[in-house]
Design a protein around this motif. Sequence first.
Motif, PDB file in Angstrom:
ATOM      1  N   LEU A 331       0.814  -1.212   0.000  1.00  0.00           N
ATOM      2  CA  LEU A 331       0.000   0.000   0.000  1.00  0.00           C
ATOM      3  C   LEU A 331       0.849   1.264   0.000  1.00  0.00           C
ATOM      4  N   LYS A 332       2.075   1.163   0.480  1.00  0.00           N
ATOM      5  CA  LYS A 332       2.942   2.348   0.518  1.00  0.00           C
ATOM      6  C   LYS A 332       3.445   2.726  -0.866  1.00  0.00           C
ATOM      7  N   GLY A 333       3.269   1.840  -1.851  1.00  0.00           N
ATOM      8  CA  GLY A 333       3.712   2.121  -3.205  1.00  0.00           C
ATOM      9  C   GLY A 333       5.224   2.046  -3.329  1.00  0.00           C
ATOM     10  N   GLY A 334       5.757   2.718  -4.343  1.00  0.00           N
ATOM     11  CA  GLY A 334       7.204   2.733  -4.542  1.00  0.00           C
ATOM     12  C   GLY A 334       7.679   1.690  -5.530  1.00  0.00           C
ATOM     13  N   LYS A 335       8.982   1.562  -5.647  1.00  0.00           N
ATOM     14  CA  LYS A 335       9.580   0.641  -6.607  1.00  0.00           C
ATOM     15  C   LYS A 335       9.402  -0.809  -6.183  1.00  0.00           C
ATOM     16  N   ASP A 336       9.207  -1.640  -7.182  1.00  0.00           N
ATOM     17  CA  ASP A 336       9.097  -3.067  -6.939  1.00  0.00           C
ATOM     18  C   ASP A 336      10.472  -3.634  -6.594  1.00  0.00           C
ATOM     19  N   GLU A 337      10.523  -4.497  -5.590  1.00  0.00           N
ATOM     20  CA  GLU A 337      11.802  -5.050  -5.155  1.00  0.00           C
ATOM     21  C   GLU A 337      12.423  -5.973  -6.201  1.00  0.00           C
ATOM     22  N   ASP A 338      11.587  -6.661  -6.965  1.00  0.00           N
ATOM     23  CA  ASP A 338      12.100  -7.586  -7.973  1.00  0.00           C
ATOM     24  C   ASP A 338      12.293  -6.921  -9.329  1.00  0.00           C
ATOM     25  N   HIS A 339      11.489  -5.907  -9.626  1.00  0.00           N
ATOM     26  CA  HIS A 339      11.593  -5.213 -10.906  1.00  0.00           C
ATOM     27  C   HIS A 339      11.798  -3.722 -10.619  1.00  0.00           C
ATOM     28  N   LYS A 340      13.020  -3.296 -10.656  1.00  0.00           N
ATOM     29  CA  LYS A 340      13.384  -1.942 -10.242  1.00  0.00           C
ATOM     30  C   LYS A 340      12.767  -0.854 -11.128  1.00  0.00           C
ATOM     31  N   ASN A 341      12.401  -1.219 -12.355  1.00  0.00           N
ATOM     32  CA  ASN A 341      11.815  -0.221 -13.256  1.00  0.00           C
ATOM     33  C   ASN A 341      10.301  -0.088 -13.080  1.00  0.00           C
ATOM     34  N   THR A 342       9.714  -0.908 -12.205  1.00  0.00           N
ATOM     35  CA  THR A 342       8.274  -0.850 -11.952  1.00  0.00           C
ATOM     36  C   THR A 342       8.005  -0.059 -10.678  1.00  0.00           C
ATOM     37  N   VAL A 343       7.108   0.927 -10.772  1.00  0.00           N
ATOM     38  CA  VAL A 343       6.733   1.740  -9.619  1.00  0.00           C
ATOM     39  C   VAL A 343       5.266   1.495  -9.308  1.00  0.00           C
ATOM     40  N   HIS A 344       4.972   1.040  -8.080  1.00  0.00           N
ATOM     41  CA  HIS A 344       3.603   0.747  -7.675  1.00  0.00           C
ATOM     42  C   HIS A 344       2.880   2.011  -7.241  1.00  0.00           C
ATOM     43  N   ALA A 345       1.568   2.013  -7.471  1.00  0.00           N
ATOM     44  CA  ALA A 345       0.734   3.116  -6.993  1.00  0.00           C
ATOM     45  C   ALA A 345       0.652   3.074  -5.472  1.00  0.00           C
ATOM     46  N   ARG A 346       0.274   4.187  -4.900  1.00  0.00           N
ATOM     47  CA  ARG A 346       0.175   4.277  -3.450  1.00  0.00           C
ATOM     48  C   ARG A 346      -1.283   4.438  -3.035  1.00  0.00           C
ATOM     49  N   GLY A 347      -1.648   3.828  -1.907  1.00  0.00           N
ATOM     50  CA  GLY A 347      -2.998   3.984  -1.392  1.00  0.00           C
ATOM     51  C   GLY A 347      -3.826   2.723  -1.518  1.00  0.00           C
TER      52      GLY A 347
END
Length: 411
Positions: A331-347
């Motif tokens: 839920l905090k979002g940010g970069k994916d640990e396994d795929h550094k080029n993927t940024v997750h949404a927050r909320g």
Amino acid sequence: MSNAKPRLMSIDAFAKTVEDARIRTTSGGIITLICVLIVLVLIRNEYNDYTTIISRPELVVDRDINKPLDINLDISFWNMPCDILSLDIMDETGDVQLDILRAGFKKFRITKDANGNPDDEILDEESVPVNSDVSIEILAKGLKEGENGECGSCYGALPQDKKQYCCNDCETVKLAYAEAGWGFFDGENIQQCEKEGYVKRLKERVAAKEGCRIMGTTRINRISGSMDFAPGASVNSKGRHVHDLSLYNKEGTSFNFDHVINSLTFGEVPKGAEGSESTHSLDRFGMKVNNRDHVFSYYLKVVATRFEFLSESKKSLDTNQFSVITHNRPLKGGKDEDHKNTVHARGGFPGVIFHFDISPLKIINKEQYAKTWSGFVLGVISSIAGVLMVGTLLDKSVYAAEQAIKSKKDL
């Protein structure tokens, strides 16, 4: 008549040789036996194909799109007590079915083994079927003017100056708090909950780190939407769908939505029909990240499917198949640990969400024989003719080789 015979003889495609002109050899006999064996094997294979039943798919427009869709679900949450788990369904029309765990589903408490691991085989004998779904207006129905009766306190969550609402049990107070957008926590210091033993029971289950298994069937419209599991009572407020996360947040790392899907199917499940395995693509599929602030998403593409059988004793079966794409994010979002080029949404809110998209097309699987009678006969004749032709060529080659060798010896 005498003139007709020569004319017919002139077009004879099967001219005969004189018996005395035929030469029989040992190699020819061996080749004949081999050809007979090959022909028998090919005829057996043709017969097996003729009697084999296959299912041929056909894609058509679904004319039953207005019929409701059954969802059969069996899912286990390892670290989520049944008391704080809710399930809602929302579709694109804007209709919302709140907490449908109150209709058609049953909850079962999952205990832990000696090592603290969840054990689905050990279910509390006290299954917890949930009451039928009712609105706050019915649950907290007040007293008419001049009417005498018990009218429990709603603790300010609902207006009670004229006893228009009465909260006589813990469940009603809990729902009233959700309507008001207040945190209910574990119901401590609420008289109705203390009296019913809800507070004590909930604390014991939280301390024991119990899980919850949900099994049952519900019916929805064939419209794209979502089905979400989340903590706390749910309510629609000012156009927003919210959950009471007070107890979930209070317990820190005690809760999370790690889970396993024991079974998820749509409609009646075909048994013994070819292709039926495609309706079980999420069976025994689970996710475990051990993170309380995490959301798991499943994107399902549901396609109506009909099985039609050759046997008159079997009725046609209407069911559904689906494909799935899985996704999970913190839920905090940010970069994916396994795929550094993927940024997750927050909320968002923690939970498990099934997004389903209903296809307007339908697959019809018709049972039929792999070959028709005419196809079988044609295959047999082709097999015999082909083998005999190859055998004839081989026999001529062997005979010519024998004669060449013999002539050299004579020289």
